[in-house]
Design a protein around this motif. Sequence first.
Motif, PDB file in Angstrom:
ATOM      1  N   LEU A  16     -39.243  14.733  37.631  1.00  0.00           N
ATOM      2  CA  LEU A  16     -38.888  14.013  38.853  1.00  0.00           C
ATOM      3  C   LEU A  16     -37.625  13.186  38.642  1.00  0.00           C
ATOM      4  CD1 LEU A  16     -42.409  12.734  39.992  1.00  0.00           C
ATOM      5  CD2 LEU A  16     -41.131  14.664  40.952  1.00  0.00           C
ATOM      6  N   TRP A  17     -37.525  12.542  37.484  1.00  0.00           N
ATOM      7  CA  TRP A  17     -36.334  11.744  37.172  1.00  0.00           C
ATOM      8  C   TRP A  17     -35.085  12.624  37.160  1.00  0.00           C
ATOM      9  CZ3 TRP A  17     -33.086  12.246  32.920  1.00  0.00           C
ATOM     10  CH2 TRP A  17     -32.140  11.220  32.750  1.00  0.00           C
ATOM     11  N   ALA A  18     -35.190  13.800  36.544  1.00  0.00           N
ATOM     12  CA  ALA A  18     -34.036  14.707  36.482  1.00  0.00           C
ATOM     13  C   ALA A  18     -33.606  15.164  37.870  1.00  0.00           C
ATOM     14  CB  ALA A  18     -34.365  15.917  35.609  1.00  0.00           C
ATOM     15  N   HIS A  23     -39.198   8.456  44.244  1.00  0.00           N
ATOM     16  CA  HIS A  23     -40.431   8.153  44.974  1.00  0.00           C
ATOM     17  C   HIS A  23     -41.491   9.251  44.805  1.00  0.00           C
ATOM     18  CE1 HIS A  23     -38.963   4.565  47.184  1.00  0.00           C
ATOM     19  NE2 HIS A  23     -37.797   5.136  46.993  1.00  0.00           N
ATOM     20  N   GLY A  24     -41.219  10.244  43.976  1.00  0.00           N
ATOM     21  CA  GLY A  24     -42.210  11.272  43.695  1.00  0.00           C
ATOM     22  C   GLY A  24     -42.550  12.154  44.871  1.00  0.00           C
ATOM     23  N   ILE A  89     -41.118   5.391  38.297  1.00  0.00           N
ATOM     24  CA  ILE A  89     -41.532   6.405  39.273  1.00  0.00           C
ATOM     25  C   ILE A  89     -43.042   6.356  39.461  1.00  0.00           C
ATOM     26  CG2 ILE A  89     -41.662   8.877  39.768  1.00  0.00           C
ATOM     27  CD1 ILE A  89     -39.025   9.211  38.213  1.00  0.00           C
ATOM     28  N   LEU A  90     -43.784   6.304  38.350  1.00  0.00           N
ATOM     29  CA  LEU A  90     -45.242   6.242  38.446  1.00  0.00           C
ATOM     30  C   LEU A  90     -45.690   4.907  39.035  1.00  0.00           C
ATOM     31  CD1 LEU A  90     -47.997   7.458  37.983  1.00  0.00           C
ATOM     32  CD2 LEU A  90     -47.886   6.709  35.597  1.00  0.00           C
ATOM     33  N   ILE A  91     -45.050   3.825  38.623  1.00  0.00           N
ATOM     34  CA  ILE A  91     -45.404   2.512  39.157  1.00  0.00           C
ATOM     35  C   ILE A  91     -45.188   2.482  40.672  1.00  0.00           C
ATOM     36  CG2 ILE A  91     -44.739   0.071  39.150  1.00  0.00           C
ATOM     37  CD1 ILE A  91     -44.066   0.501  36.123  1.00  0.00           C
ATOM     38  N   ARG A  92     -44.089   3.074  41.126  1.00  0.00           N
ATOM     39  CA  ARG A  92     -43.786   3.109  42.558  1.00  0.00           C
ATOM     40  C   ARG A  92     -44.794   3.983  43.312  1.00  0.00           C
ATOM     41  NH1 ARG A  92     -38.860   4.524  41.950  1.00  0.00           N
ATOM     42  NH2 ARG A  92     -38.004   2.416  41.868  1.00  0.00           N
ATOM     43  N   LEU A  93     -45.133   5.140  42.740  1.00  0.00           N
ATOM     44  CA  LEU A  93     -46.125   6.002  43.382  1.00  0.00           C
ATOM     45  C   LEU A  93     -47.464   5.285  43.521  1.00  0.00           C
ATOM     46  CD1 LEU A  93     -45.473   9.491  41.742  1.00  0.00           C
ATOM     47  CD2 LEU A  93     -45.627   9.055  44.188  1.00  0.00           C
TER      48      LEU A  93
END
Length: 343
Positions: A16-18, A23-24, A89-93
């Motif tokens: 996802l970062w790449a 926001h996933g 990303i995981l924290i935001r999801l």
Amino acid sequence: MTQAIFDGHNDLLSRLWAMKDRHGEAFLEGWEGAVSLPHAQAGGLAGGFFAVWVPGDPKTAPDPTATLRAHPPVNTDTAHRVTMEQASILIRLDAERPDAIRLCRSVAEIEAARTAGAVAALLHVEGCEGIGEGLDELHVLHAAGLRSLGPVWSRSNIFGHGVPFNFPASPDTGPGLTDAGRRLVAECDRLGVLVDLAHINEQGFWDVAAASQKPLVSTHSAAHAVCPATRNLTDRQLDAMAERGGLVGLNFGVGFLRDDGTRNPATPVGQMIRHLDHLIARLGEEGVALGSDFDGTTTPDWLQTAAQLPALVAGMEAAGYGSALIDRLCWGNWMGLLRRVIG
């Protein structure tokens, strides 16, 4: 009813970062990769370790077709930034879509997420280039939810020496943990962070065994006796893990499963069963689980996404595994191990 599965490793966050998907959305809506919410719901993937992994410079990467692939160290300033960006990303999801996926800090939270129908995500760091020698970043990440890390990926850093990818070869490839690595392991023990042995070389394995009082765990590996790849665990290592009540999550990567060590997707379920049989014989029925490495490796052609996990369960059934053993391999053994390490 679809068998619930807790998976020891995936590389969704780095993918996802790449894609610059902070926001996933690809996970939530479905994409061409292995792990997505629709695939998880279809295949019974109820939770797992979600890894943060810092890629190296493509200009210095080894030939991906080479038998020996030794990766050079990465820039630490870049690694600090990328580690935080991927973890976010995981924290935001978790903050935005707790109905879909939850960042879990304990087994109780994992079970609560499963009951609620959300994917239970355990934050993992694969290779600690983003953590400095003073361990400040470790404490920040732990406060944010980190509950598992591998001191090294398959390259060297300030904490130790990763095992290069090679076949056929021994995992005994050089020195192990540094003094900083020993301090890292001791602090992980104190905090309740699982120390993952998946990418460390053999000397590093023994160094972790000496520095840690916790069970010895490899989140995504296979049996060296079946496939003599450097990433796999020897019988001596497996026996040491058994003595400490440890666990191995079976890697789905075909290069770590096949007798010839090639990354050929035409790998039958029976080859995975061979590894499971061997691991169970050395570790016992409570010391083996699953660690797919989805979105980070080449998996069998019949097991390309999490939606196809029932095919692996069917393979276990065809091999004569009973329902109680299958449930332990797919879910219960990870829960038992995590209760003893993270609480």
